[in-house]
Write a protein that holds these residues in place. Structure first.
Motif, PDB file in Angstrom:
ATOM      1  N   LYS A  89       5.610  37.592  52.944  1.00  0.00           N
ATOM      2  CA  LYS A  89       4.444  36.784  53.122  1.00  0.00           C
ATOM      3  C   LYS A  89       4.281  36.236  54.672  1.00  0.00           C
ATOM      4  N   HIS A 114       3.275  31.808  57.123  1.00  0.00           N
ATOM      5  CA  HIS A 114       3.955  31.133  58.445  1.00  0.00           C
ATOM      6  C   HIS A 114       4.198  31.843  59.570  1.00  0.00           C
ATOM      7  N   ASP A 171      -0.109  39.669  54.247  1.00  0.00           N
ATOM      8  CA  ASP A 171       1.381  39.960  53.340  1.00  0.00           C
ATOM      9  C   ASP A 171       1.606  41.579  53.356  1.00  0.00           C
ATOM     10  N   GLY A 226       2.649  29.755  47.621  1.00  0.00           N
ATOM     11  CA  GLY A 226       3.671  30.845  47.307  1.00  0.00           C
ATOM     12  C   GLY A 226       3.875  30.939  45.796  1.00  0.00           C
TER      13      GLY A 226
HETATM   14  N1  LIG Z   1      -4.010  28.759  55.849  1.00  0.00           N
HETATM   15  C1  LIG Z   1      -3.948  29.814  54.915  1.00  0.00           C
HETATM   16  N2  LIG Z   1      -5.207  30.597  54.533  1.00  0.00           N
HETATM   17  C2  LIG Z   1      -5.131  31.629  53.872  1.00  0.00           C
HETATM   18  N3  LIG Z   1      -4.272  32.109  53.142  1.00  0.00           N
HETATM   19  C3  LIG Z   1      -3.067  31.399  53.371  1.00  0.00           C
HETATM   20  C4  LIG Z   1      -2.717  30.300  54.256  1.00  0.00           C
HETATM   21  N4  LIG Z   1      -1.508  30.028  54.211  1.00  0.00           N
HETATM   22  C5  LIG Z   1      -1.056  30.677  53.158  1.00  0.00           C
HETATM   23  N5  LIG Z   1      -1.628  31.854  52.638  1.00  0.00           N
HETATM   24  C6  LIG Z   1      -1.274  32.823  51.896  1.00  0.00           C
HETATM   25  O1  LIG Z   1      -0.686  32.270  50.613  1.00  0.00           O
HETATM   26  C7  LIG Z   1       0.393  32.971  50.356  1.00  0.00           C
HETATM   27  C8  LIG Z   1       1.805  32.050  50.193  1.00  0.00           C
HETATM   28  O2  LIG Z   1       2.122  32.211  51.674  1.00  0.00           O
HETATM   29  P1  LIG Z   1       2.892  31.627  52.560  1.00  0.00           P
HETATM   30  O3  LIG Z   1       3.869  32.391  53.538  1.00  0.00           O
HETATM   31  O4  LIG Z   1       2.657  30.155  52.897  1.00  0.00           O
HETATM   32  O5  LIG Z   1       4.139  31.325  51.395  1.00  0.00           O
HETATM   33  P2  LIG Z   1       5.030  29.870  50.877  1.00  0.00           P
HETATM   34  O6  LIG Z   1       5.620  29.302  52.048  1.00  0.00           O
HETATM   35  O7  LIG Z   1       6.052  30.460  49.872  1.00  0.00           O
HETATM   36  O8  LIG Z   1       3.962  28.860  50.356  1.00  0.00           O
HETATM   37  P3  LIG Z   1       4.241  27.463  49.903  1.00  0.00           P
HETATM   38  O9  LIG Z   1       3.344  26.785  50.614  1.00  0.00           O
HETATM   39  O10 LIG Z   1       3.981  27.596  48.352  1.00  0.00           O
HETATM   40  O11 LIG Z   1       5.766  27.063  50.291  1.00  0.00           O
HETATM   41  C9  LIG Z   1       0.232  34.142  51.015  1.00  0.00           C
HETATM   42  O12 LIG Z   1      -0.439  35.115  50.456  1.00  0.00           O
HETATM   43  C10 LIG Z   1      -0.540  33.774  52.374  1.00  0.00           C
HETATM   44  O13 LIG Z   1      -0.885  34.848  53.150  1.00  0.00           O
END
Ligand SMILES: Nc1ncnc2c1ncn2[C@@H]1O[C@H](COP(=O)(O)OP(=O)(O)OP(=O)(O)O)[C@@H](O)[C@H]1O
Ligand SMILES: Cc1ncc(CO)c(N)n1
Length: 283
Positions: free
Chosen positions: A181, A184, A193, A218
């Motif tokens: 993903k 970050h 992703d 996530g």
């Molecule tokens: N600001 C944003 N705008 C659009 N999509 C986002 C944004 N931030 C994260 N995403 C999407 O949300 C999903 C989760 O991504 P991320 O890499 O943030 O995972 P995570 O860190 O496991 O999430 P969490 O915030 O639950 O810990 C992915 O599909 C990512 O592309």
């Protein structure tokens, strides 16, 4: 009345209702599947962070999995916060006994949650190896974020090219598919992703919204993918559906408390229109 598809989340409770099994259940509901839970831990959590974790005995976690699958039956399962090496071992054993994952025929999404979005730890360090040896090889799909990529591989991903290297390194731990993903990847104007099956990459690119309210993103992505798998989608189609779902859920994110609010599938509910930013629903 017919019985809808059923899903299982093996995950922790977020008392603030933003992430964890609460996010999973509302996503399952919004995706039209019946969600079940095997609770692994109770966290004391709000929009500002996590101040306490109480883990559930591993045999109780395993018993929940077996109880649900042997009676209600599930067509796909996912993991969230698993907290300890002992819980991971219990989950791996239970999954084998009921046919979840590659030992059986129930698709298994492993979201290797290591910390809350505030950086509060949700996993013992000793459990990293358990993920690598006991869960990744059983997984249909693993869905690490970039912090988890660093923990599991030592790779520091700051570019899209490095996202590919990370996917390859994780694939070597034995999952059938890897989704790295890109939420970050802060310098990237979009959110990419990256899906990898050991030979082909598939890119899922969405907008990057300028919002701080991304708690549970996530969990929501992994649950929507799990819902699509439960309805019979193949992995590529399920990730495509999950990406479309998370984009609208981030667009529909809202503030709660003094800190970080949740992404939300409220956009699926006509009654919630008054809470949504004008123009936040497309299509
Ligand atoms: N600001 C944003 N705008 C659009 N999509 C986002 C944004 N931030 C994260 N995403 C999407 O949300 C999903 C989760 O991504 P991320 O890499 O943030 O995972 P995570 O860190 O496991 O999430 P969490 O915030 O639950 O810990 C992915 O599909 C990512 O592309
Ligand atoms: C219980 C729980 N699971 C997962 C996350 C990660 O989003 C969280 N913050 N809390």
């Amino acid at each position: 009345m017919r019985t809808p598809p059923r899903t299982l989340t093996i995950a922790g409770s977020d008392s603030g209702g933003c992430a964890g099994l609460q996010a999973d259940l509302r996503t399952f509901f919004a995706c039209g599947v019946h969600g079940t839970t095997a609770v692994t831990a109770v966290t004391v959590q709000n929009s500002l962070g996590v101040t306490g974790v109480h883990t559930i005995p591993p045999e109780v976690v395993a018993a929940q999995v077996e109880s649900v699958v042997t009676d209600i039956g599930v067509q796909a399962a996912k993991t969230g916060m698993l907290a300890t090496a002992e819980i991971i071992a219990a989950v791996a054993g239970a999954c084998d006994r009921v046919g979840i994952g590659r030992a059986g025929d129930i698709p298994f999404v492993v979201d290797p949650v290591a910390a809350s979005m505030h950086g509060d730890p949700l996993l013992h360090e000793a459990a990293l190896d358990s993920y690598r040896t006991e869960l990744f090889p059983r997984a249909t799909l693993i869905t690490p974020n970039l912090d988890e990529v660093r923990l599991f591989t030592g790779l520091d991903v700051t570019t899209r090219a490095q996202q590919r290297d990370a996917a390859k390194a994780l694939f070597d731990h034995g999952p059938q598919w890897v989704l790295v993903k890109g939420g970050h990847l802060w310098g990237d104007p979009e959110c990419l992703d990256l899906l990898y099956d050991g030979s082909e990459f598939t890119e899922f690119v969405g907008p990057r919204f300028d919002t701080e309210h991304t708690h549970g993103s996530g969990d929501t992505l992994a649950s929507s993918i799990t819902s699509a798998l439960a309805k019979g989608a193949d992995v590529v189609s399920a990730v495509r559906a999950g990406k479309a779902f998370i984009v609208e859920s981030v667009r529909g994110a809202y503030p709660v408390g003094a800190g970080v609010g949740p992404v939300s599938p409220l956009w699926r509910l006509p009654d919630a229109a008054e809470f949504l930013t004008p123009g936040s629903i497309t299509g």
